[in-house]
Design a protein around this motif. Structure first.
Motif, PDB file in Angstrom:
ATOM      1  N   ARG A   6       0.828  -1.202   0.000  1.00  0.00           N
ATOM      2  CA  ARG A   6       0.000   0.000   0.000  1.00  0.00           C
ATOM      3  C   ARG A   6       0.866   1.256   0.000  1.00  0.00           C
ATOM      4  N   PRO A   7       0.376   2.356  -0.561  1.00  0.00           N
ATOM      5  CA  PRO A   7       1.159   3.605  -0.568  1.00  0.00           C
ATOM      6  C   PRO A   7       1.408   4.109   0.855  1.00  0.00           C
ATOM      7  N   PHE A   8       2.537   4.772   1.023  1.00  0.00           N
ATOM      8  CA  PHE A   8       2.862   5.393   2.306  1.00  0.00           C
ATOM      9  C   PHE A   8       3.767   6.592   2.043  1.00  0.00           C
ATOM     10  N   THR A   9       3.805   7.509   2.988  1.00  0.00           N
ATOM     11  CA  THR A   9       4.718   8.644   2.896  1.00  0.00           C
ATOM     12  C   THR A   9       5.978   8.330   3.685  1.00  0.00           C
ATOM     13  N   TYR A  10       7.006   9.155   3.471  1.00  0.00           N
ATOM     14  CA  TYR A  10       8.341   8.825   4.002  1.00  0.00           C
ATOM     15  C   TYR A  10       9.074  10.109   4.359  1.00  0.00           C
ATOM     16  N   GLN A  18       1.164  -7.202   3.798  1.00  0.00           N
ATOM     17  CA  GLN A  18       0.074  -6.337   4.243  1.00  0.00           C
ATOM     18  C   GLN A  18      -0.443  -6.722   5.627  1.00  0.00           C
ATOM     19  N   THR A  65       0.587  -2.104   7.700  1.00  0.00           N
ATOM     20  CA  THR A  65       0.254  -1.140   6.648  1.00  0.00           C
ATOM     21  C   THR A  65       0.441   0.286   7.166  1.00  0.00           C
ATOM     22  N   HIS A  76       2.913   6.072   7.215  1.00  0.00           N
ATOM     23  CA  HIS A  76       4.073   6.959   7.134  1.00  0.00           C
ATOM     24  C   HIS A  76       5.275   6.250   7.736  1.00  0.00           C
TER      25      HIS A  76
END
Length: 316
Positions: A2-6, A41, A44, A47
């Motif tokens: 799944r998409p995440f920020t970093y 997954q 999840t 960030h």
């Protein structure tokens, strides 16, 4: 995945603050556990906070005569440190028993402590698991339990803690140092760091939201003969069925911690008074409240035999 920020943190305080301000944030350094769980997954995070740039990668003496191990010291470096090998042999041996060389090169001291306590059902997102989804149930109870806990479990979870290092730290009475989002620090005895499952098995440690591990402090060397014995299904890259971390003195007294039997490294200090009398009374006291299943009852006998072999080696 799944998409995440970093983001990359520049200091421990900045890392803690960022985690507290961002719901669903997780710290990442070596990523040897977290990345695997993200691919499945099971984890999840929304960030990721990269903490590789915050320092904390040194092993330094303390004024009390012990060692302060930075949170980002890699397992390979900790096991190879001359002071650790000389004065804390049980820790060096536990680290070398823990995983492959490639994983030890990446895995960190803090990350090792924060490994998820887990079982095969935890990995299977099609099965109910109170650790993944609180309140959904525990598929392991009534299922395949051969490798699972015989003591300290609950009606919500019967998983075992996977770390070898943590078992040795429990025998050494280590202390975990942290910093919170508001900049305050605290010291958590290793005995209080990992939690039993109770009704909230998804809460595995005493850390508050955003709280960041900065170091692990080892007290003065305990001396004696130090042994780590790990019994597993295969010779490499396997979790312990039972492990024993022992520090035994010449007079027969000592410290004993077990791995592979509970939701956390398992030590019963009162039981250690029985050491001069032999293995059976010690193990009877350590596992007095054991509730094994039909599949894993062998662990009680295996733990007794592993401790017996350790005590014979320590006294010869």
């Amino acid at each position: 995945m799944r998409p995440f920020t970093y983001e990359r943190a520049r200091s421990p305080a900045e890392a803690a603050s960022a985690a507290a301000q961002t719901p669903g944030a997780r710290f990442i350094a070596g990523g040897t556990n977290l990345l695997d769980l993200m691919k499945l997954q099971v984890e999840t995070p929304a960030h990721l906070i990269d903490v590789n740039g915050v320092g904390l990668d040194r092993i330094e003496p303390t004024p009390e005569g012990g060692l302060r191990v930075g949170a980002l010291v890699r397992n390979t470096d900790l096991a190879a440190d001359a002071r650790v090998r000389r004065d804390y042999g049980v820790l060096a041996r536990a680290l070398l028993a823990g995983a492959t060389g490639q994983l030890r090169n990446k895995a960190t001291t803090a990350g090792n402590l924060l490994q998820r306590t887990r079982c095969p059902y935890f990995y299977d997102t099609n099965m109910p698991c109170n650790k993944r989804r609180p309140g959904s149930g525990c598929a392991a109870i009534g299922g395949a339990t051969r490798g699972l806990a015989v003591i300290g479990a609950s009606n919500a979870c019967i998983a075992t803690h996977p770390s070898d290092m943590a078992v040795a730290l429990r025998a050494l009475d280590a202390v975990v140092e942290t910093v919170k989002a508001d900049g305050t620090t605290r010291r958590i005895p290793i005995a209080e760091f990992h939690r039993l499952p109770g009704d909230t098995p998804h809460i595995e440690t005493a850390l508050a939201t955003g709280e960041f591990i900065t170091a692990v402090t080892l007290p003065r060397p305990p001396g004696g003969t130090q042994i780590y014995r790990k019994v597993r299904d295969r010779a490499s890259y396997a979790f312990a069925l039972v492990s024993v971390a022992a520090v035994v003195q010449r007079d027969g007294t000592g410290r004993i911690a077990l791995g592979g039997v509970a939701h956390k490294p398992w030590r019963v200090e009162d039981a250690e008074a029985e050491l001069p009398r032999g293995t059976k009374p010690v193990m009877a006291a350590i596992l007095a409240d054991a509730r094994p299943t039909r599949d894993n009852a062998f662990k009680v006998i295996l733990a007794e035999r592993a401790l017996a072999s350790v005590l014979v080696e320590a006294r010869n």
